[in-house]
Design a protein around this motif. Structure first.
Motif, PDB file in Angstrom:
ATOM      1  N   THR A  75       0.591   8.855   5.541  1.00 58.62           N
ATOM      2  CA  THR A  75       0.875   8.011   4.558  1.00 58.62           C
ATOM      3  C   THR A  75      -0.147   7.914   3.336  1.00 58.62           C
ATOM      4  O   THR A  75       0.078   6.770   2.883  1.00 58.62           O
ATOM      5  CB  THR A  75       1.491   6.727   5.075  1.00 58.62           C
ATOM      6  OG1 THR A  75       0.389   5.829   5.385  1.00 58.62           O
ATOM      7  CG2 THR A  75       2.327   6.793   6.373  1.00 58.62           C
ATOM      8  N   ALA A  76      -1.260   8.730   3.267  1.00 51.84           N
ATOM      9  CA  ALA A  76      -1.996   8.521   2.181  1.00 51.84           C
ATOM     10  C   ALA A  76      -1.367   8.456   0.825  1.00 51.84           C
ATOM     11  O   ALA A  76      -1.540   7.563   0.046  1.00 51.84           O
ATOM     12  CB  ALA A  76      -2.940   9.324   2.326  1.00 51.84           C
ATOM     13  N   THR A  89       5.902   4.045   3.209  1.00 49.89           N
ATOM     14  CA  THR A  89       4.898   3.631   2.315  1.00 49.89           C
ATOM     15  C   THR A  89       3.962   4.530   1.873  1.00 49.89           C
ATOM     16  O   THR A  89       2.555   4.624   2.219  1.00 49.89           O
ATOM     17  CB  THR A  89       4.247   2.250   2.770  1.00 49.89           C
ATOM     18  OG1 THR A  89       3.497   2.458   3.900  1.00 49.89           O
ATOM     19  CG2 THR A  89       5.096   1.145   3.174  1.00 49.89           C
ATOM     20  N   VAL A  90       4.478   5.964   1.731  1.00 47.88           N
ATOM     21  CA  VAL A  90       3.504   6.974   1.527  1.00 47.88           C
ATOM     22  C   VAL A  90       3.059   7.123   0.041  1.00 47.88           C
ATOM     23  O   VAL A  90       1.980   7.157  -0.404  1.00 47.88           O
ATOM     24  CB  VAL A  90       4.306   8.164   1.963  1.00 47.88           C
ATOM     25  CG1 VAL A  90       3.431   9.424   1.526  1.00 47.88           C
ATOM     26  CG2 VAL A  90       4.808   8.328   3.204  1.00 47.88           C
ATOM     27  N   GLY A  91       4.094   6.905  -1.024  1.00 48.24           N
ATOM     28  CA  GLY A  91       3.852   6.922  -2.127  1.00 48.24           C
ATOM     29  C   GLY A  91       3.918   8.383  -3.137  1.00 48.24           C
ATOM     30  O   GLY A  91       3.807   8.411  -4.227  1.00 48.24           O
ATOM     31  N   VAL A  96       0.985  -1.222   0.003  1.00 44.90           N
ATOM     32  CA  VAL A  96      -0.035   0.010   0.134  1.00 44.90           C
ATOM     33  C   VAL A  96       0.686   1.175   0.124  1.00 44.90           C
ATOM     34  O   VAL A  96       0.414   2.148   0.771  1.00 44.90           O
ATOM     35  CB  VAL A  96      -1.031   0.006   1.129  1.00 44.90           C
ATOM     36  CG1 VAL A  96      -2.053  -1.041   0.834  1.00 44.90           C
ATOM     37  CG2 VAL A  96      -0.438  -0.232   2.627  1.00 44.90           C
ATOM     38  N   THR A  97       1.725   1.228  -0.904  1.00 46.92           N
ATOM     39  CA  THR A  97       2.708   2.539  -1.176  1.00 46.92           C
ATOM     40  C   THR A  97       2.228   3.447  -1.971  1.00 46.92           C
ATOM     41  O   THR A  97       1.883   4.380  -1.781  1.00 46.92           O
ATOM     42  CB  THR A  97       4.019   2.054  -1.291  1.00 46.92           C
ATOM     43  OG1 THR A  97       4.558   1.347  -0.360  1.00 46.92           O
ATOM     44  CG2 THR A  97       4.979   3.322  -1.290  1.00 46.92           C
ATOM     45  N   ASN A 109      -4.922   3.886   2.617  1.00 45.32           N
ATOM     46  CA  ASN A 109      -3.843   4.755   2.594  1.00 45.32           C
ATOM     47  C   ASN A 109      -2.706   4.183   1.279  1.00 45.32           C
ATOM     48  O   ASN A 109      -1.491   4.235   1.607  1.00 45.32           O
ATOM     49  CB  ASN A 109      -2.951   4.613   3.835  1.00 45.32           C
ATOM     50  CG  ASN A 109      -3.765   5.490   4.889  1.00 45.32           C
ATOM     51  OD1 ASN A 109      -3.314   6.938   4.995  1.00 45.32           O
ATOM     52  ND2 ASN A 109      -4.683   5.270   5.565  1.00 45.32           N
ATOM     53  N   ALA A 110      -3.323   3.649   0.231  1.00 42.05           N
ATOM     54  CA  ALA A 110      -2.368   3.327  -0.791  1.00 42.05           C
ATOM     55  C   ALA A 110      -1.873   4.303  -1.727  1.00 42.05           C
ATOM     56  O   ALA A 110      -0.562   4.028  -2.327  1.00 42.05           O
ATOM     57  CB  ALA A 110      -3.243   2.133  -1.586  1.00 42.05           C
ATOM     58  N   GLY A 111      -2.547   5.202  -1.957  1.00 43.05           N
ATOM     59  CA  GLY A 111      -2.253   6.471  -2.702  1.00 43.05           C
ATOM     60  C   GLY A 111      -2.065   6.176  -4.202  1.00 43.05           C
ATOM     61  O   GLY A 111      -1.975   7.053  -5.023  1.00 43.05           O
TER      62      GLY A 111
HETATM   63  K   LIG Z   1       0.479   5.227   0.671  1.00 43.86           K
END
Ligand SMILES: [K+]
Ligand SMILES: [K+]
Lengths: 444, 444
Positions: free
Chosen positions: B277-278, B389-391, B59-60, B174-176
């Protein structure tokens, strides 16, 4: 009666305030000295004078003028004196704080200081300062003599001798000031100069308590835990960072690339040692790889030893942080090292110190980025260098506008006074409180 | 007999290994799925497939392909499923670990899990997972319905409805990941979309235990300390970072500069919320000021909540670090907050967690700088984004060579599995040791 009362009040000034006032006075005196027409080749502005004075008194070494070209011999003597006073003040004050912590201060059979600063007599303080001055001058004298062997043939007797004295004082006090615009790059491959300068700033960076321990005891087994950790940590950091520097810069044409094997080794050792807050350089900082630059910033944050002339969070703080983390994963609540135990209270001190330092570094960087234009990495490097009173620069110092200079001066001052003030706060006793029922917070 | 023996061994696999295997299997399955010809508009390489799968399962949200343009609806469904499984697996596993810590897991009157994983029956685990799935699906369903109101008029019924589902799932976990190459920048000024997406990822980022507390108790006074700290900390961080973003970007022509007041506010709130971390963005990350970029990196490190779909060191860890530091300077050995006490053991956990995270972030950054060319700030940002794991990206993801991709994939994986593994280690019991005499180290 009135005199005695005011005297009592004076001795009761909070020590951190005494430190701030001491440094501020030194900076004011230095600024006035450097503004004297006799101190400079051409007249300089107040901004140049106060920046140079702040950098010298805080033994940082960031420079907006060329110390060797813009200042006369008198100006250089003033700078050298400020470095010496700043460095001495630092060691004396740090030892004072340790004594307030109720800790042994090295000379185990001669306790000069009581546990409480208010009970410390002026005589005790004088005696302690005398011992420190004796050690400092001895190291600097030996350093200057050896450096003369390098400088006098290159520069002539008068200039060579003065250069030897100046660089010996600057090195022992981890000040990083040099009489040459490219620092010591001209002598990058000279083993004698390199080893002498390294020895001076490493010894100066070990701290008074370690020097005193080694001086008196001459046996590893008798050394205090602090001395063992400092010697061990310094050695490990030197070896590790020399290796890393060599590997990362080996083929960089602007640093090690064009050098022969021997010079590569000497330069690597010097550059690996200098970020932990000496601040001299023998290669151009702006030419380093980004990875090396990051390593330098980490080394600048780690810094040197307690009761030394260096800055940073200190080597022992870094070691205890590492050991605490390892201990935790080994499910221990205390750290066992060299046959001694460090308990939860010591670990909490380290946590507090590291957090405050980190917060200060990040806020400083933030303020610099908000108020001063420029390349991120260069500004970050300059800020960390100022905070750790290191003095290495990727060339930002010369480009600073008035706001930037003010911020960097402030950071140098905070970087110098801050950690000692924290040390003072850590030295004060705990108060008792009503106990709440215990709670839990999830962290993973 | 043989079967029973092997079964017993299987349940005794160390939980961190179970987690690693679970994530690795999901990534392999996802990679194969994305390599199917039906998943992509044009054939893609293994490197693209595995990077996308790793980014989705962890979920990055870092992307080397354009999710909306390069993948067919089938490919997008695979990505959406991987996000959902990765997010669910994360929450379930985190709750499992908390239960091993012997901590209450939110549903105070329905304890599904025993203190020891080996004693946890499959029935308990199923029941817990069911509760989590129910909460997740409810939130995602409501989110998708509201997002339809925005997307269907803009994109038509079919595309609009799918976009609503995809972004609702991506936001709650919160995968972005977004179906649009500039993330949600097209809707930068749309208050309904912004608030819905923010609510989804903030709720998903609070963590299962907090959601369960709020769901069941509906009264601040009854909430657990953890829930109070999370709600309080999230609110403070949102207000503070919205204000800071507005101030720093107000006149930046490439971000807020050209917008009207209302849009400026909406964009600031969204951008202040997304780094923890969205990973969605409504302005171009590469256009941000360096100071804002530094703030984003700090927010990315702080991250979201325990037992949530977000990463980072977690909000509660950050709060406890701050409180521990303040407590220390107030000469307390424990933290009193909201009428509860956190003792030295909790503080040591925080120290260990923060140190390991910091070490991981710095070493990741170091490895990236050594092996991948590029601008320091962009690379540092990308690394922190992967670790947390923010993206979010300043454009480096597309430029990554094979080495860079491998490192970033590794960092995403470690960033995802690492903190939970640390949580597991923290959950195990302490062992006893012989006690050494206590020692002292100077830190100031
Ligand atoms: K993310
Ligand atoms: K220095």
């Amino acid at each position: 009666m009135v005199v005695s009362h005011s005297k009592r009040k004076a001795t009761q000034l909070p020590p951190p305030l005494v430190l701030v006032l001491l440094y501020a006075s030194l900076i004011v005196a230095g600024t006035i000295g450097l503004k004297l027409p006799v101190a400079t080749v051409a007249p300089i502005g107040w901004s140049d004078a106060i920046f140079t004075a702040t950098s010298a008194v805080t033994v940082t070494g960031l420079a907006v003028l060329d110390t060797g070209r813009d200042f006369t011999i008198y100006g250089q003597i003033i700078i050298c004196s400020m470095i010496q006073l700043g460095g001495l003040g630092l060691m004396t004050f740090a030892v004072l704080i340790l004594s307030m912590l109720g800790l042994p201060i090295g000379f185990s059979n001669r306790i000069y200081l009581r546990e409480d600063l208010n009970q410390t007599s002026a005589t005790d303080l004088m005696a302690l300062t005398k011992v420190i001055i004796r050690i400092v001058l001895l190291c600097e004298l030996v350093g200057a003599l050896v450096l003369s062997i390098v400088f006098i043939p290159d520069l002539g007797v008068a200039q060579g001798a003065w250069s030897a004295v100046f660089h010996s004082v600057s090195a022992f006090n981890n000040a990083g000031f040099s009489l040459y615009s490219d620092s010591l790059s001209q002598w990058a491959g000279n083993p004698l100069l390199n080893l002498t300068i390294i020895l001076l700033f490493v010894i100066g960076g070990l701290g008074f308590t370690v020097i005193a321990d080694v001086w008196q005891l001459r046996s590893w087994r008798k050394y205090s835990l602090h001395t063992k950790l400092m010697l061990f940590g310094t050695a490990i950091l030197l070896v590790f960072s020399t290796l890393a520097f060599t590997l990362m810069e080996w083929n960089n044409p602007e640093t090690l690339g064009g050098m022969n094997w021997g010079t590569k080794l000497v330069v690597s050792l010097f550059q690996a040692a200098t970020p932990r807050t000496a601040g001299f350089n023998t290669v151009d900082m702006a030419s380093l790889n980004d990875s090396t630059t990051l390593m330098f910033m980490i080394l600048m944050v780690i810094g040197s030893g307690s009761t030394s002339t260096g800055g940073g969070i200190k080597v022992t703080t870094f070691i205890v942080l590492l050991l605490a983390t390892i201990a935790f994963f080994k499910r221990q609540t205390a750290i066992d090292i060299f046959g001694r135990r460090l308990g939860a209270d010591q670990i909490m001190k380290v946590l507090a110190l590291a957090m405050v330092s980190l917060a200060l570094i990040i806020s400083s960087m933030f303020v610099m980025l908000v108020f001063h234009e420029g390349n991120f990495l260069d500004i970050a490097f300059e800020t960390v260098s100022a905070f750790g009173t290191v003095g290495l620069s990727r060339g930002v110092t010369g480009d600073l506008d008035q706001i930037g200079r003010t911020i960097i001066m402030f950071i140098m001052f905070v970087g110098r006074v801050g950690p000692l003030t924290i040390g003072f706060v850590l030295a004060t006793q705990k108060s008792k409180r009503i106990s709440y029922p215990s709670g839990t917070v999830y962290l993973g």
